[in-house]
Design a protein around this motif. Sequence first.
Motif, short mmCIF file in Angstrom:
data_model
loop_
_atom_site.label_atom_id
_atom_site.label_comp_id
_atom_site.label_asym_id
_atom_site.label_seq_id
_atom_site.Cartn_x
_atom_site.Cartn_y
_atom_site.Cartn_z
N PHE A 412 34.08 6.58 -3.19
CA PHE A 412 32.83 5.85 -3.40
C PHE A 412 32.54 4.89 -2.26
N LYS A 413 33.58 4.22 -1.77
CA LYS A 413 33.38 3.28 -0.66
C LYS A 413 32.82 4.00 0.56
N ASN A 414 33.45 5.12 0.92
CA ASN A 414 33.01 5.86 2.12
C ASN A 414 31.64 6.50 1.93
N ILE A 415 31.45 7.14 0.76
CA ILE A 415 30.19 7.86 0.52
C ILE A 415 29.01 6.89 0.44
N CYS A 416 29.19 5.77 -0.25
CA CYS A 416 28.10 4.81 -0.40
C CYS A 416 27.71 4.20 0.95
N ILE A 417 28.71 3.99 1.82
CA ILE A 417 28.40 3.50 3.16
C ILE A 417 27.61 4.55 3.94
N ASP A 418 28.05 5.82 3.84
CA ASP A 418 27.34 6.91 4.55
C ASP A 418 25.90 7.05 4.06
N LEU A 419 25.69 6.90 2.75
CA LEU A 419 24.35 7.09 2.18
C LEU A 419 23.52 5.81 2.21
N GLY A 420 24.16 4.70 2.60
CA GLY A 420 23.43 3.44 2.68
C GLY A 420 22.98 2.92 1.33
N ARG A 421 23.80 3.10 0.30
CA ARG A 421 23.44 2.65 -1.03
C ARG A 421 24.50 1.66 -1.55
N PRO A 422 24.19 0.87 -2.61
CA PRO A 422 25.18 -0.07 -3.16
C PRO A 422 26.42 0.65 -3.67
N VAL A 443 41.13 17.81 -5.86
CA VAL A 443 40.50 16.70 -5.13
C VAL A 443 39.17 17.12 -4.52
N ARG A 444 39.05 18.38 -4.15
CA ARG A 444 37.77 18.86 -3.59
C ARG A 444 36.66 18.74 -4.63
N GLU A 445 36.97 19.10 -5.87
CA GLU A 445 35.99 18.97 -6.94
C GLU A 445 35.68 17.50 -7.22
N LEU A 446 36.70 16.65 -7.16
CA LEU A 446 36.50 15.22 -7.37
C LEU A 446 35.59 14.64 -6.29
N ARG A 447 35.77 15.08 -5.06
CA ARG A 447 34.91 14.61 -3.96
C ARG A 447 33.46 15.03 -4.18
N ASN A 448 33.26 16.27 -4.61
CA ASN A 448 31.90 16.75 -4.90
C ASN A 448 31.26 15.95 -6.03
N PHE A 449 32.07 15.61 -7.04
CA PHE A 449 31.58 14.80 -8.15
C PHE A 449 31.13 13.43 -7.64
N ALA A 450 31.91 12.84 -6.73
CA ALA A 450 31.56 11.52 -6.19
C ALA A 450 30.24 11.57 -5.45
N TYR A 451 29.99 12.63 -4.68
CA TYR A 451 28.71 12.76 -3.99
C TYR A 451 27.55 12.90 -4.98
N LYS A 452 27.76 13.69 -6.05
CA LYS A 452 26.70 13.86 -7.06
C LYS A 452 26.34 12.53 -7.69
N MET A 453 27.36 11.75 -8.03
CA MET A 453 27.11 10.45 -8.67
C MET A 453 26.41 9.49 -7.71
N ALA A 454 26.79 9.52 -6.45
CA ALA A 454 26.19 8.62 -5.47
C ALA A 454 24.70 8.92 -5.28
N VAL A 455 24.32 10.18 -5.44
CA VAL A 455 22.91 10.57 -5.30
C VAL A 455 22.15 10.35 -6.60
N LYS A 456 22.80 10.67 -7.73
CA LYS A 456 22.12 10.66 -9.03
C LYS A 456 21.96 9.26 -9.63
N VAL A 457 23.03 8.47 -9.60
CA VAL A 457 23.03 7.18 -10.29
C VAL A 457 22.29 6.13 -9.44
N LYS A 458 21.35 5.47 -10.04
CA LYS A 458 20.54 4.49 -9.32
C LYS A 458 21.16 3.09 -9.36
N GLY A 459 21.87 2.77 -10.44
CA GLY A 459 22.48 1.45 -10.54
C GLY A 459 23.84 1.41 -9.88
N ASN A 460 24.64 0.39 -10.26
CA ASN A 460 25.97 0.22 -9.67
C ASN A 460 27.09 0.72 -10.56
N ILE A 461 26.78 0.95 -11.85
CA ILE A 461 27.80 1.35 -12.82
C ILE A 461 27.54 2.76 -13.31
#
Length: 564
Positions: A412-422, A443-461
């Motif tokens: 989440f730390k790396n992906i959110c920085i890359d996407l410029g989101r909180p 872990v590959r599936e977990l990484r894909n899940f993290a990207y989906k959440m970073a795009v889909k979820v608008k809030g911080n939680i």
Amino acid sequence: MEGESSLRQKAEEINFIAGTSWSELHAGTNAMGTSLAIGTPMQVFASEHFCQSVHNWVCSAAPIKDPVTKKVLGGINLTGIWDVVHPHSLSTVVSTAQVIEEKLLSHLKFEQFMLMEHYIEITHKNHGKSVAVLDRGYQVIKASPLFYENDWIDKNNRIIDLDNVDVSLDHTYRWKEEKRNGGWTFELIPYFHQGCPIGYIVHAISPTKASRNTGNVTKHSFSSLIGQSPKFLSVTAEARSVANLDLPVLIEGESGTGKELLAQSIHSSSHRSLGPFVAINCGAIPKELAASEIFGYEEGSFTGSLKGGRAGKFQQAEGGTIFLDEIGEMPLHLQTILLRVLEEGEIVRLGGNQPIKLNVRVIAATNCDLKKACKEGTFRKDLYYRLNILSLQVPPLRERSGDIPLILDRLFKNICIDLGRPQLKLDDRALLALERYEWPGNVRELRNFAYKMAVKVKGNIITNADLPKELREERTIEEYTAVNVSDRYMDKELQPFLSSPQCREAMCETLSLKDQELHTILTVLNELNGNITEAAKRLGIHRSTIYRKLGREYSRERASYAPK
């Protein structure tokens, strides 16, 4: 803590027990805490203590220091009532601390011997390489003449440029310095013995060599691998122990478990780290091109061949490591050639006659059962036994208890920085659902899940409702813990009898150790209305441990219970 029982009982009255903090910050002036704070032996007599409740006591303490780093590792403390304290108590703790430091110094000599032995091995196998070996305090044990000729080592026997580098025993670092004869690259690699860091290897790379080695480099080292579960730590410790051997390594594990990351880490921690790391997916190369791609070809070998021929992947990996991913997919005719390469340490290009000597380490990986493939005739037995000298089993994510929160936090730390989101966080229920999921893609599936959440979820939680349907936790913690213990053992008609306190007490005595653990966790959760964070604090364990106990060990088609 050890001591006379009646004195220990008195000590308990002032909270002088295991688990309490007597640091100077929390308890004010006292021998143990103050000695650790200032790094010198001391005795605090009666009312010299900050806390009034300790005014009847005398404490004598001496710090124990690492002979290399001079850091305080711990201390020896003697405590007693002031009117019966022995006059030699301070000298006793000082003597005891010195004996321990002498033992540590003796172990340091052994570490330095191992580092010297490794230096000899590196310079013997790699003529022309400029290296230095350092102990844990960054003192140079031995270095190539080039380090001394160019004044790269100061009068304190330290490498002069290391003061500008943020070094750590768990990380590999590279830095560049402009010297009299051009820009040199230095690489510092931690050296481990039996899983413990004992020093560093420093490689000096000349400007010409650095410019040549622009491709085929690794991105990962052991420090970039994330996980604290016993199985994960076991395989990484084993991988560290084989890093500096030149024998083949076979890495086995399900798809997506990080086999290439482990292979790169082995290369990065080896004496070949300055050489290339060449990766080949044996299942992705067309069969008709595989031989020329891997082993190279001579000019005129086939229509369209390049003038002068071409070096294959093995020659490109000269002086470094070749990583053969999905080795189980390699065609049988190439397996025969690979076996000869491993046996003879040389290759013959396609269309050529002259053998070419190789200095390459082979690391292979597979997600299939090679033993079964040998029985079915799709993989050569002799090649399997030649590759399987050093074998590593990478555990699937579902067996890495407690690692999911750690990996997700980094992702989440790396992906959110890359996407410029909180930054994103998971709530307790969502994390419980992720802990209970099987993660077939690891872990590959977990990484894909993290990207989906970073795009889909608008809030911080991220909540349970945000999760994909296949991951969602359908029951609340309260519902999960509300099942009666008697449902696990007896028929419904016996419920009235089983609900009695006497019967429950008797049944709890017969529970297994795992059930007793769950019984304790659920008791605390019920008392705290399902608050996992507070329950973890009270139990003195990590939240992920509670998720694992509730989610993995007791949720798969097994009833669960809650103490009443």
